[in-house]
Design a protein around this motif. Structure first.
Motif, short mmCIF file in Angstrom:
data_model
loop_
_atom_site.label_atom_id
_atom_site.label_comp_id
_atom_site.label_asym_id
_atom_site.label_seq_id
_atom_site.Cartn_x
_atom_site.Cartn_y
_atom_site.Cartn_z
N GLU A 90 0.81 -1.22 0.00
CA GLU A 90 0.00 0.00 0.00
C GLU A 90 0.84 1.28 0.00
OE1 GLU A 90 -2.90 1.97 3.29
OE2 GLU A 90 -1.78 0.22 3.93
N THR A 96 -2.99 6.73 -1.94
CA THR A 96 -3.91 5.86 -1.22
C THR A 96 -3.32 5.28 0.06
OG1 THR A 96 -3.24 3.94 -2.53
CG2 THR A 96 -5.12 5.22 -3.34
N ASN A 97 -2.08 5.59 0.37
CA ASN A 97 -1.42 5.04 1.54
C ASN A 97 -2.10 5.49 2.83
OD1 ASN A 97 0.74 3.77 3.07
ND2 ASN A 97 1.35 5.87 3.56
N THR A 98 -2.30 4.54 3.74
CA THR A 98 -2.82 4.87 5.07
C THR A 98 -1.85 4.43 6.15
OG1 THR A 98 -4.03 2.78 5.24
CG2 THR A 98 -5.23 4.68 4.32
N CYS A 99 -0.70 3.89 5.78
CA CYS A 99 0.28 3.41 6.74
C CYS A 99 0.98 4.59 7.42
CB CYS A 99 1.30 2.50 6.06
SG CYS A 99 2.55 1.86 7.21
#
Length: 157
Positions: A90, A96-99
């Motif tokens: 991801e 779009t990364n949520t980390c």
């Protein structure tokens, strides 16, 4: 990493066209040689033509041939467009990364290095390289090497 069926079919198509050059190769030829659905290959051939990798010839004796020399087409460039976007995890996609670990994660850095190394090897490999052992490949595809092909698992032939 696992390549999609689309990438596999695209590379098999280019390989067979290179193997049979300067002959014209049809979608039926590729389907028969690799025992793949013609419907899938029609899509592959259309996209290869649209992107300038193959030239299509219409008519009764039509088919396809390479539009560029096999030595000038790298496996890496094919994989980049057939597998796009190449996002192993991801965090490879900033949008779009949520980390929360982005920028400090050693796993992400390692995976980026691994992806670069993977693509580097494929960038050094051309369609001519994957068609180099022409006789052995054609013997197997044409069914003249039945003993060896019987030992391979279905799909690997």
């Amino acid at each position: 990493m696992r390549l999609t069926q689309y990438s596999n079919f695209t590379l098999r198509t280019l390989q067979l066209v290179a193997l049979r050059a300067p002959e014209i190769v049809t979608v039926d030829d590729v389907a028969r040689a690799h025992r793949i659905s013609k419907a899938h290959l029609v899509k592959v051939a259309g996209e290869l033509a649209r992107r300038g990798y193959i030239e299509t010839i219409r008519g009764r004796r039509g088919g396809m041939r390479l539009a560029r020399p096999a030595e000038q087409i790298t496996v890496g460039e094919i994989i980049r467009w057939t597998e796009a976007p190449l996002e192993l995890v991801e965090c490879f996609n900033a949008e779009t990364n949520t980390c929360p670990l982005l920028g400090v994660c050693h796993l992400s850095r390692g995976l980026h290095r691994a992806m670069r190394a993977f693509l580097s090897v494929l960038d050094d490999m051309t369609i001519a390289d994957i068609a180099l052992n022409k006789s052995a490949l054609l013997d197997r595809l044409d069914g003249r090497d039945q003993a060896a092909s019987a030992l391979l698992p279905v799909g690997a032939q």
